[in-house]
Design a protein around this motif. Structure first.
Motif, short mmCIF file in Angstrom:
data_model
loop_
_atom_site.label_atom_id
_atom_site.label_comp_id
_atom_site.label_asym_id
_atom_site.label_seq_id
_atom_site.Cartn_x
_atom_site.Cartn_y
_atom_site.Cartn_z
N GLY A 129 25.96 -8.36 -43.49
CA GLY A 129 26.18 -9.53 -44.33
C GLY A 129 26.77 -9.25 -45.69
N ALA A 130 27.35 -8.09 -45.89
CA ALA A 130 27.97 -7.75 -47.18
C ALA A 130 29.49 -7.88 -47.09
CB ALA A 130 27.59 -6.34 -47.60
N TRP A 131 30.11 -8.12 -48.23
CA TRP A 131 31.55 -8.35 -48.29
C TRP A 131 32.22 -7.40 -49.26
CZ3 TRP A 131 33.18 -11.52 -44.64
CH2 TRP A 131 32.27 -12.42 -44.10
N ALA A 132 33.45 -7.03 -48.96
CA ALA A 132 34.27 -6.21 -49.85
C ALA A 132 35.68 -6.77 -49.85
CB ALA A 132 34.29 -4.76 -49.37
N THR A 133 36.38 -6.56 -50.94
CA THR A 133 37.75 -7.05 -51.04
C THR A 133 38.68 -6.19 -50.20
OG1 THR A 133 38.03 -5.72 -53.05
CG2 THR A 133 37.50 -8.05 -53.35
N ALA B 185 35.04 -16.09 -57.08
CA ALA B 185 34.20 -15.41 -56.09
C ALA B 185 34.80 -14.06 -55.72
CB ALA B 185 34.04 -16.28 -54.84
N LEU B 186 36.10 -14.01 -55.56
CA LEU B 186 36.78 -12.75 -55.24
C LEU B 186 36.57 -11.73 -56.34
CD1 LEU B 186 38.59 -11.36 -53.16
CD2 LEU B 186 40.57 -12.33 -54.35
N ARG B 187 36.66 -12.17 -57.58
CA ARG B 187 36.44 -11.27 -58.73
C ARG B 187 35.00 -10.74 -58.72
NH1 ARG B 187 38.69 -7.81 -61.43
NH2 ARG B 187 40.49 -9.16 -61.60
N LEU B 188 34.04 -11.62 -58.47
CA LEU B 188 32.64 -11.18 -58.42
C LEU B 188 32.43 -10.17 -57.30
CD1 LEU B 188 30.86 -14.59 -59.04
CD2 LEU B 188 30.80 -12.59 -60.54
N GLY C 86 18.90 -29.98 -57.19
CA GLY C 86 19.67 -29.47 -56.06
C GLY C 86 20.85 -28.62 -56.45
N TYR C 87 21.01 -28.37 -57.76
CA TYR C 87 22.19 -27.66 -58.27
C TYR C 87 22.34 -26.26 -57.67
CZ TYR C 87 25.20 -25.36 -61.70
OH TYR C 87 26.19 -24.65 -62.31
N ALA C 88 21.30 -25.45 -57.75
CA ALA C 88 21.39 -24.07 -57.25
C ALA C 88 21.66 -24.04 -55.75
CB ALA C 88 20.11 -23.30 -57.59
N LYS C 89 21.05 -24.95 -55.00
CA LYS C 89 21.29 -25.00 -53.56
C LYS C 89 22.74 -25.37 -53.26
CE LYS C 89 16.62 -26.10 -52.06
NZ LYS C 89 15.77 -27.06 -51.36
N ALA C 90 23.31 -26.28 -54.05
CA ALA C 90 24.70 -26.68 -53.84
C ALA C 90 25.64 -25.51 -54.12
CB ALA C 90 25.05 -27.87 -54.72
N ILE C 91 25.38 -24.76 -55.17
CA ILE C 91 26.21 -23.60 -55.49
C ILE C 91 26.07 -22.55 -54.39
CG2 ILE C 91 26.58 -21.72 -57.14
CD1 ILE C 91 27.53 -24.45 -58.16
N ALA C 92 24.88 -22.36 -53.87
CA ALA C 92 24.67 -21.40 -52.78
C ALA C 92 25.47 -21.80 -51.54
CB ALA C 92 23.18 -21.28 -52.45
N ARG C 93 25.48 -23.09 -51.23
CA ARG C 93 26.29 -23.56 -50.09
C ARG C 93 27.78 -23.32 -50.37
NH1 ARG C 93 22.78 -27.82 -50.41
NH2 ARG C 93 24.36 -29.16 -51.36
N MET C 94 28.19 -23.56 -51.60
CA MET C 94 29.58 -23.33 -51.97
C MET C 94 29.95 -21.86 -51.78
SD MET C 94 31.54 -23.97 -55.60
CE MET C 94 30.90 -22.52 -56.39
N ALA C 95 29.03 -20.96 -52.08
CA ALA C 95 29.30 -19.53 -51.90
C ALA C 95 29.62 -19.22 -50.45
CB ALA C 95 28.11 -18.70 -52.39
N PRO D 118 26.35 -8.66 -50.82
CA PRO D 118 25.78 -9.56 -49.82
C PRO D 118 26.04 -11.01 -50.21
CG PRO D 118 24.14 -7.96 -50.60
CD PRO D 118 25.34 -7.86 -51.49
N ALA D 119 26.13 -11.88 -49.23
CA ALA D 119 26.43 -13.30 -49.48
C ALA D 119 25.40 -13.94 -50.40
CB ALA D 119 26.51 -14.05 -48.16
N HIS D 120 24.12 -13.61 -50.24
CA HIS D 120 23.10 -14.22 -51.09
C HIS D 120 23.26 -13.80 -52.55
CE1 HIS D 120 20.72 -10.57 -51.66
NE2 HIS D 120 20.80 -10.36 -50.37
N ARG D 121 23.72 -12.59 -52.78
CA ARG D 121 23.94 -12.14 -54.16
C ARG D 121 25.13 -12.87 -54.78
NH1 ARG D 121 25.35 -6.22 -56.27
NH2 ARG D 121 25.40 -6.72 -58.48
N LEU D 122 26.15 -13.16 -53.99
CA LEU D 122 27.28 -13.93 -54.50
C LEU D 122 26.79 -15.29 -54.98
CD1 LEU D 122 30.28 -14.41 -55.07
CD2 LEU D 122 30.52 -15.12 -52.68
N ALA D 123 25.94 -15.92 -54.20
CA ALA D 123 25.39 -17.22 -54.61
C ALA D 123 24.66 -17.09 -55.94
CB ALA D 123 24.46 -17.75 -53.53
N ASP D 124 23.85 -16.06 -56.09
CA ASP D 124 23.11 -15.85 -57.34
C ASP D 124 24.07 -15.64 -58.52
OD1 ASP D 124 20.77 -16.03 -55.87
OD2 ASP D 124 20.44 -13.84 -55.83
N GLU D 125 25.11 -14.86 -58.29
CA GLU D 125 26.09 -14.58 -59.36
C GLU D 125 26.85 -15.85 -59.75
OE1 GLU D 125 26.74 -11.74 -61.07
OE2 GLU D 125 25.27 -10.52 -60.00
#
Length: 87
Positions: free
Chosen positions: A71-75, A13-16, A43-52, A24-31
């Motif tokens: 809602g955006a993140w930077a390292t 996730a940090l690399r992405l 339920g796979y995609a929803k589980a990964i989104a929660r994990m994000a 944005p957090a929602h884009r991390l989930a998509d990636e």
């Protein structure tokens, strides 16, 4: 949180985030979903989104990312050092 040591999923996730910041957090989930094999589980995609969301929370708590607003993140410098991401 593995005693302050980032897990493989946290580093992924940090690399992405580093490669696409500010992210944005929602884009991390998509990636994260796109980086994995597809699944027939509905339920796979929803589980990964929660994990994000959990990964973002942990990375922020460890000081490896910071919120940039809206809602955006930077390292952070520590996050970039951890994964050898250029500044």
């Amino acid at each position: 949180m593995s005693d302050g040591y980032p897990t493989a999923a946290q580093k992924e996730a940090l690399r992405l985030i580093c490669d696409h910041e500010p992210m944005p957090a929602h884009r991390l989930a998509d990636e994260l979903v796109a980086a994995r094999k597809s699944s027939t589980n509905p339920g796979y995609a929803k589980a990964i989104a929660r994990m994000a969301g959990t990964l973002v929370w942990r990375l922020q708590a460890q000081g490896f990312i910071a919120e940039t607003g809206a809602g955006a993140w930077a390292t952070t410098a520590e996050g970039r050092t951890l994964i050898a991401c250029p500044a």
